[in-house]
Design an enzyme around this catalytic site. Structure first.
Site, PDB file in Angstrom:
ATOM      1  N   HIS A  87       0.860  -1.180   0.000  1.00 52.57           N
ATOM      2  CA  HIS A  87       0.000   0.000   0.000  1.00 52.57           C
ATOM      3  C   HIS A  87       0.899   1.233   0.000  1.00 52.57           C
ATOM      4  CE1 HIS A  87      -2.406   3.238   1.748  1.00 52.57           C
ATOM      5  NE2 HIS A  87      -3.462   2.604   1.265  1.00 52.57           N
ATOM      6  N   GLY A  88       1.904   1.248   0.868  1.00 51.26           N
ATOM      7  CA  GLY A  88       2.886   2.325   0.919  1.00 51.26           C
ATOM      8  C   GLY A  88       2.589   3.396   1.943  1.00 51.26           C
ATOM      9  N   ASP A  89       1.342   3.507   2.406  1.00 50.39           N
ATOM     10  CA  ASP A  89       0.949   4.520   3.389  1.00 50.39           C
ATOM     11  C   ASP A  89      -0.204   3.953   4.219  1.00 50.39           C
ATOM     12  OD1 ASP A  89       0.947   6.957   4.734  1.00 50.39           O
ATOM     13  OD2 ASP A  89      -0.208   8.009   3.197  1.00 50.39           O
ATOM     14  N   LEU A  90       0.037   2.765   4.755  1.00 47.19           N
ATOM     15  CA  LEU A  90      -1.017   1.992   5.405  1.00 47.19           C
ATOM     16  C   LEU A  90      -1.106   2.335   6.894  1.00 47.19           C
ATOM     17  CD1 LEU A  90      -3.113  -0.255   4.921  1.00 47.19           C
ATOM     18  CD2 LEU A  90      -1.324  -1.903   5.498  1.00 47.19           C
ATOM     19  N   ASN A  94      -6.133   5.800   6.470  1.00 41.14           N
ATOM     20  CA  ASN A  94      -6.369   5.342   5.098  1.00 41.14           C
ATOM     21  C   ASN A  94      -7.150   4.030   5.063  1.00 41.14           C
ATOM     22  OD1 ASN A  94      -5.071   7.547   4.020  1.00 41.14           O
ATOM     23  ND2 ASN A  94      -3.105   6.516   3.812  1.00 41.14           N
TER      24      ASN A  94
END
Length: 183
Positions: A87-90, A94
């Site tokens: 995801h990268g920004d979990l 979010n």
């Protein structure tokens, strides 16, 4: 997500990166493909530090990173890092719920080391003990995970420093010092 076992079945990707740039917050992420996870990750940190410019506190962060960067490999000794879709920004901000179940959104996706997705949870804890127990029952923790999570947290602290200002400088510098002291 995080299904690195798909590579063993001949599925998935063999490199780290993503076919397009994504954004973490409003900051574009260079996702150029590489076959080396440490190289890919170090470029992410380099980019964040470059964005800080020549502010006085950024000089200390850059100096500490210049000491840590050549030693990153020590955090990965003995591991085989396979690309996993991240995801990268979990974090909790979010994640949402609909009548059909949970959803995640606002991704900063790329293929990387599966532990990376939990770095931001070191900044903003969003998942409880039961989540991690269930997750690690499927994908067991590897030796050195806790220190690598600090490394992955560093990216998010630097990103927040760039997005929201110097309020994140001391925690970024402290994290760099903590990792250097432990390797």
């Amino acid at each position: 997500m995080h299904n690195w076992r798909s590579l063993e079945k001949g599925e998935g990707v063999a490199n780290f990166g993503f076919p397009v740039a994504t954004s973490c917050g409003s900051i574009a992420q260079d996702n150029s493909w590489t076959n080396d996870w440490m190289e890919f990750f170090c470029k992410k940190i380099d980019s964040q530090l470059d964005r800080l410019g020549s502010r006085s506190s950024s000089k200390e962060a850059k100096s500490l990173w210049s000491q840590l960067r050549p030693n990153i490999h020590k955090l990965f000794d003995g591991l085989v890092i396979r690309p996993s879709l991240l995801h990268g920004d979990l974090w909790g901000g979010n994640i949402g719920y609909t009548s059909r179940g949970p959803v995640i959104y606002d991704p900063a996706s790329f293929y990387g080391h599966y532990e990376y997705d939990f770095g931001i949870n070191q900044c903003f804890p969003s998942f409880g003990r039961r989540f991690y127990e269930a997750y690690h029952s499927l994908i067991p923790k590897e030796p050195g995970c806790e220190l690598r999570l600090q490394l992955y947290k560093l990216f998010h602290l630097l990103n927040h420093w760039n997005l929201f200002g110097s309020g994140y400088s001391s925690s970024s510098i402290k994290t760099l010092k903590d990792i250097l002291r432990k390797i």
